[in-house]
Design an enzyme around this catalytic site. Structure first.
Site, mmCIF file in Angstrom:
data_model
loop_
_atom_site.group_PDB
_atom_site.id
_atom_site.type_symbol
_atom_site.label_atom_id
_atom_site.label_comp_id
_atom_site.label_asym_id
_atom_site.label_seq_id
_atom_site.Cartn_x
_atom_site.Cartn_y
_atom_site.Cartn_z
ATOM 1 N N SER A 222 0.846 -1.191 0.000
ATOM 2 C CA SER A 222 0.000 0.000 0.000
ATOM 3 C C SER A 222 0.881 1.240 0.000
ATOM 4 O O SER A 222 2.026 1.202 -0.463
ATOM 5 C CB SER A 222 -0.930 -0.026 1.226
ATOM 6 O OG SER A 222 -1.890 1.003 1.158
ATOM 7 N N ASN A 223 0.368 2.333 0.511
ATOM 8 C CA ASN A 223 1.108 3.589 0.583
ATOM 9 C C ASN A 223 0.714 4.308 1.865
ATOM 10 O O ASN A 223 -0.058 3.797 2.677
ATOM 11 C CB ASN A 223 0.847 4.442 -0.659
ATOM 12 C CG ASN A 223 -0.642 4.635 -0.908
ATOM 13 O OD1 ASN A 223 -1.336 5.260 -0.125
ATOM 14 N ND2 ASN A 223 -1.128 4.057 -2.011
ATOM 15 N N ARG A 224 1.229 5.507 2.051
ATOM 16 C CA ARG A 224 1.055 6.200 3.331
ATOM 17 C C ARG A 224 -0.209 7.070 3.407
ATOM 18 O O ARG A 224 -0.421 7.759 4.411
ATOM 19 C CB ARG A 224 2.281 7.077 3.610
ATOM 20 C CG ARG A 224 3.577 6.285 3.766
ATOM 21 C CD ARG A 224 4.738 7.219 4.087
ATOM 22 N NE ARG A 224 6.007 6.513 4.129
ATOM 23 C CZ ARG A 224 6.479 5.864 5.197
ATOM 24 N NH1 ARG A 224 5.771 5.830 6.314
ATOM 25 N NH2 ARG A 224 7.641 5.251 5.138
ATOM 26 N N SER A 225 -1.046 7.041 2.404
ATOM 27 C CA SER A 225 -2.247 7.866 2.426
ATOM 28 C C SER A 225 -3.181 7.444 3.564
ATOM 29 O O SER A 225 -3.447 6.264 3.759
ATOM 30 C CB SER A 225 -2.989 7.765 1.098
ATOM 31 O OG SER A 225 -4.211 8.467 1.154
ATOM 32 N N ALA A 288 -4.957 7.653 -3.134
ATOM 33 C CA ALA A 288 -3.625 7.271 -3.620
ATOM 34 C C ALA A 288 -3.744 5.862 -4.203
ATOM 35 O O ALA A 288 -3.657 4.865 -3.482
ATOM 36 C CB ALA A 288 -2.621 7.307 -2.474
#
Length: 411
Positions: A222-225, A288
């Site tokens: 995933s990502n940091r959003s 994101a």
């Protein structure tokens, strides 16, 4: 080049600034929670006028609300606080919204029958402002046929009901009778006050959060959003009268007055957004979206290798934003960058079919993932650049809506 933040304070406009909310508190054990409601409404910028029934004063005193609102509290029909010397009429005329929280079965019955023997029922009968009723009582009382008839009567008259929620009640029983959360009530107040705003009748879709692409049954990339930006845009659109659908991968509470669709993966996001876009006026892709996904997903947990190394092959995720099409649709893209902000944002506009791109440098303090503020730059396919000041994310949401509004077609 993005200017340094230094000691610059972000621009902030309270969502209920200049609005008058009449908070009517009845004699439920949940009356003590009304103090928090009054406090949060004041923090949101509202002028809060409190009415207490005599029964409510048995649970919480008027001095509590006077300290929180800096306004006199009305407890009887014959008090003369207002400039008109008839409180219920003055408050009814001045109100932008009347919130009855908590509401007992007794008060709901009187409202349904038009009985006006206290300042709350008289104010509701006299006002043309939207009315929200938040019940709090024992579950059997709420579910009783007579109470349900009264609820239906008020709903048919246009009254908005908030809850009640499920949970443990003062009686010790568990059921549907708890006062809904303060955040939900404040959100509903913002919703009903803004329903005739400049986005009324507009259908707005907002995506939020970081998508999660599974590796195996227990892992994902995933990502940091965090979704805060997308939620703020959804709330801003709701506050201006839009019919809002929030498609989210974030783990945040649902905003009141917004249709929420949970979608964790890119495929789930696409399947929720693309069909809905055909009848939308505005699509704001604040989520994101993962750029890559595991080439293969294991149906079992991948175990540690003796070598200590595991290779994960990634495949490119196809951008589905160009697939979102509609007769009236205006699209807004996001670009979270760490360098070459303007050129990277401009490169995204045309391929996505976006009217403009909202770009931010996530490496800048106060402008990255998880913050309550953001500094964005609007960039279109022609290279026009419009940098914004550091703002609260709700105000960024309004800035996006302000820029998109002239682009929307006739409905």
């Amino acid at each position: 080049m993005t200017p340094a933040t230094g000691s610059i304070q972000p621009i902030s406009r309270p969502p209920l600034e200049g609005k008058t909310v009449v908070l009517a508190v009845t004699g439920s054990i949940a009356a003590y929670k009304a103090a928090d409601i009054a406090s949060k409404l004041v923090q949101s910028g509202a002028n809060v006028e409190v009415i207490l029934t005599k029964s409510a004063t048995e649970f919480v005193g008027k001095s509590t609300f006077e300290a929180l609102t800096h306004r006199p509290v009305t407890t009887g029909l014959w008090e003369a606080h207002s400039e008109l010397s008839i409180d219920h009429v003055a408050l009814a005329l001045r109100a932008d919204c009347v919130l009855v929280a908590p509401a007992t079965a007794n008060t709901i019955a009187k409202l349904a029958l038009g009985i006006t023997d206290d300042p709350i029922t008289a104010t509701v009968l006299a006002t043309e402002a939207p009315v929200i009723v938040a019940p709090a009582m024992d579950a059997d009382m709420f579910a009783s046929p007579s109470n349900q008839r009264n609820v239906t009567t008020l709903q048919n008259d246009g009254v908005v009901f908030a809850g009640p929620a499920e949970g443990r009640l003062a009686s010790g029983l568990v059921g549907k009778g708890r006062l809904v959360k303060t955040a939900t009530l404040v959100g509903l107040v913002r919703h009903v006050i803004g329903r005739h705003g400049d986005y009324r009748s507009r259908n707005v879709i907002v995506s939020a959060g970081g998508t999660k692409q599974p590796i195996d049954p227990v892992r994902y990339i995933s990502n940091r959003s965090t979704g805060k930006m997308g939620y703020a845009i959804a709330e801003a659109a709701r506050d201006r009268g839009a019919n809002v659908t929030l498609v989210t991968a974030a783990d945040l509470p649902d905003p009141a007055g917004v249709k929420v669709v949970r979608a964790e993966t890119v495929d789930e996001m696409r399947d929720a957004i693309v069909p809905a876009s055909s009848n939308a006026d505005l699509l704001v892709m604040a989520a994101a979206i993962s750029d890559f996904t595991p080439a293969q997903v294991s149906d079992r947990k991948i175990k540690k290798q003796r070598s200590g190394k595991t290779t994960l092959e990634l495949s490119k995720v196809e951008d589905f934003m160009p697939l979102a099409q509609g007769k009236h649709l205006v699209k807004v893209a996001f670009a979270a960058e760490t360098n070459d902000l303007e050129s990277n944002a401009q490169a995204k506009a045309a391929p996505k079919g976006a009217a403009f791109v909202v770009a931010n440098n996530v490496s800048e303090p106060g402008s990255g993932f998880g913050t309550d503020t953001n500094r964005v730059t609007f960039v279109d396919a022609s290279g026009n650049v419009d940098p914004q000041s550091m703002m609260d994310k709700l105000d960024v949401g309004h800035a996006i809506l302000d820029r998109a509004l002239p682009l929307l077609g006739e409905r």
